[in-house]
Design a protein around this motif. Structure first.
Motif, PDB file in Angstrom:
ATOM      1  N   SER A   6      41.022  35.534  48.407  1.00 21.28           N
ATOM      2  CA  SER A   6      40.649  34.128  48.303  1.00 21.28           C
ATOM      3  C   SER A   6      39.219  34.017  47.797  1.00 21.28           C
ATOM      4  O   SER A   6      38.500  35.021  47.715  1.00 21.28           O
ATOM      5  CB  SER A   6      40.782  33.444  49.661  1.00 21.28           C
ATOM      6  N   GLY A   7      38.833  32.790  47.472  1.00 20.05           N
ATOM      7  CA  GLY A   7      37.448  32.541  47.094  1.00 20.05           C
ATOM      8  C   GLY A   7      37.208  32.275  45.632  1.00 20.05           C
ATOM      9  O   GLY A   7      36.083  31.967  45.237  1.00 20.05           O
ATOM     10  N   GLY A   8      38.224  32.408  44.811  1.00 19.64           N
ATOM     11  CA  GLY A   8      38.050  32.135  43.399  1.00 19.64           C
ATOM     12  C   GLY A   8      37.889  30.655  43.130  1.00 19.64           C
ATOM     13  O   GLY A   8      38.055  29.816  44.021  1.00 19.64           O
ATOM     14  N   LEU A  17      29.774  33.186  43.393  1.00 22.86           N
ATOM     15  CA  LEU A  17      30.978  33.056  44.201  1.00 22.86           C
ATOM     16  C   LEU A  17      31.076  34.264  45.111  1.00 22.86           C
ATOM     17  O   LEU A  17      30.547  35.332  44.784  1.00 22.86           O
ATOM     18  CB  LEU A  17      32.242  33.001  43.327  1.00 22.86           C
ATOM     19  N   ARG A  18      31.791  34.091  46.222  1.00 27.04           N
ATOM     20  CA  ARG A  18      32.105  35.231  47.071  1.00 27.04           C
ATOM     21  C   ARG A  18      33.611  35.294  47.266  1.00 27.04           C
ATOM     22  O   ARG A  18      34.213  34.347  47.776  1.00 27.04           O
ATOM     23  CB  ARG A  18      31.410  35.157  48.427  1.00 27.04           C
ATOM     24  N   LEU A  19      34.184  36.393  46.861  1.00 27.18           N
ATOM     25  CA  LEU A  19      35.609  36.623  47.060  1.00 27.18           C
ATOM     26  C   LEU A  19      35.821  37.348  48.384  1.00 27.18           C
ATOM     27  O   LEU A  19      35.004  38.182  48.778  1.00 27.18           O
ATOM     28  CB  LEU A  19      36.195  37.448  45.921  1.00 27.18           C
ATOM     29  N   SER A  20      36.927  37.037  49.029  1.00 27.75           N
ATOM     30  CA  SER A  20      37.290  37.693  50.283  1.00 27.75           C
ATOM     31  C   SER A  20      38.689  38.280  50.165  1.00 27.75           C
ATOM     32  O   SER A  20      39.537  37.748  49.443  1.00 27.75           O
ATOM     33  CB  SER A  20      37.272  36.688  51.443  1.00 27.75           C
ATOM     34  N   CYS A  21      38.913  39.353  50.886  1.00 23.51           N
ATOM     35  CA  CYS A  21      40.228  39.991  50.910  1.00 23.51           C
ATOM     36  C   CYS A  21      40.511  40.419  52.338  1.00 23.51           C
ATOM     37  O   CYS A  21      39.935  41.408  52.806  1.00 23.51           O
ATOM     38  CB  CYS A  21      40.268  41.173  49.960  1.00 23.51           C
ATOM     39  N   PRO A  86      30.458  33.815  31.389  1.00 19.47           N
ATOM     40  CA  PRO A  86      31.817  33.456  30.931  1.00 19.47           C
ATOM     41  C   PRO A  86      32.741  34.662  30.810  1.00 19.47           C
ATOM     42  O   PRO A  86      33.940  34.558  31.084  1.00 19.47           O
ATOM     43  CB  PRO A  86      31.553  32.792  29.579  1.00 19.47           C
ATOM     44  N   GLU A  87      32.170  35.813  30.457  1.00 16.70           N
ATOM     45  CA  GLU A  87      33.003  37.013  30.316  1.00 16.70           C
ATOM     46  C   GLU A  87      33.464  37.579  31.649  1.00 16.70           C
ATOM     47  O   GLU A  87      34.255  38.520  31.684  1.00 16.70           O
ATOM     48  CB  GLU A  87      32.268  38.098  29.521  1.00 16.70           C
ATOM     49  N   ASP A  88      32.988  37.020  32.757  1.00 18.08           N
ATOM     50  CA  ASP A  88      33.506  37.410  34.068  1.00 18.08           C
ATOM     51  C   ASP A  88      34.788  36.675  34.413  1.00 18.08           C
ATOM     52  O   ASP A  88      35.413  36.966  35.438  1.00 18.08           O
ATOM     53  CB  ASP A  88      32.462  37.128  35.153  1.00 18.08           C
ATOM     54  N   THR A  89      35.171  35.731  33.582  1.00 16.58           N
ATOM     55  CA  THR A  89      36.407  34.979  33.820  1.00 16.58           C
ATOM     56  C   THR A  89      37.600  35.915  33.824  1.00 16.58           C
ATOM     57  O   THR A  89      37.823  36.663  32.870  1.00 16.58           O
ATOM     58  CB  THR A  89      36.588  33.902  32.740  1.00 16.58           C
ATOM     59  N   GLY A 109      45.743  38.276  43.905  1.00 16.06           N
ATOM     60  CA  GLY A 109      44.853  37.847  42.830  1.00 16.06           C
ATOM     61  C   GLY A 109      44.288  36.465  43.081  1.00 16.06           C
ATOM     62  O   GLY A 109      44.961  35.588  43.620  1.00 16.06           O
ATOM     63  N   THR A 110      43.041  36.305  42.681  1.00 15.80           N
ATOM     64  CA  THR A 110      42.387  35.005  42.770  1.00 15.80           C
ATOM     65  C   THR A 110      41.640  34.763  41.458  1.00 15.80           C
ATOM     66  O   THR A 110      40.945  35.653  40.967  1.00 15.80           O
ATOM     67  CB  THR A 110      41.453  34.926  43.997  1.00 15.80           C
ATOM     68  N   LEU A 111      41.813  33.585  40.894  1.00 13.87           N
ATOM     69  CA  LEU A 111      41.279  33.280  39.570  1.00 13.87           C
ATOM     70  C   LEU A 111      39.824  32.829  39.654  1.00 13.87           C
ATOM     71  O   LEU A 111      39.491  31.909  40.407  1.00 13.87           O
ATOM     72  CB  LEU A 111      42.113  32.189  38.903  1.00 13.87           C
TER      73      LEU A 111
END
Length: 116
Positions: A6-8, A17-21, A86-89, A109-111
């Motif tokens: 989550s977190g996208g 941003l911070r993603l979590s798993c 942008p290239e991190d998209t 996966g999270t976008l």
């Protein structure tokens, strides 16, 4: 085994941003973990990884901007992403490998979209 990422979201260039798993059925404290990403038209690539002992590894393109970490109590893997470009998209996936069986497990996966 389940990995719930989550977190996208949508963020402007230069943002964070911070993603979590969150994992169930497997322990990051024993097996380590990592984050991959896949952009449209590109192969999935390793972004960051952390061993059970805490050693980290990063793709050259994210060094100094991204930080992988984990919370043993919550059995959760994180990816802190700063100075986003942008290239991190991409769709970001968390993963872990059972060190005994060598089975790999993936989150859904999270976008992450970096755009102004």
């Amino acid at each position: 085994v389940q990995l719930q990422a989550s977190g996208g979201g949508l963020v402007q260039p230069g943002g964070s941003l911070r993603l979590s798993c969150a994992a169930s059925g497997i322990m990051f404290s024993i097996n380590g973990g990592g984050w991959y990403r896949q952009a449209p038209g590109h192969q999935r690539e390793l972004v960051a990884a952390i061993t059970s002992g805490g050693r980290t590894d990063y793709a050259d393109s994210v060094k100094g901007r991204f930080t992988i970490s984990r919370d043993f109590a919550k059995n959760t893997l994180y990816l802190r992403m700063n100075s986003l470009k942008p290239e991190d998209t991409a769709v970001y996936y968390c993963t872990t490998r059972n060190v005994v069986t060598q089975n790999d497990y993936w989150g859904q996966g999270t976008l992450v979209t970096v755009s102004s």
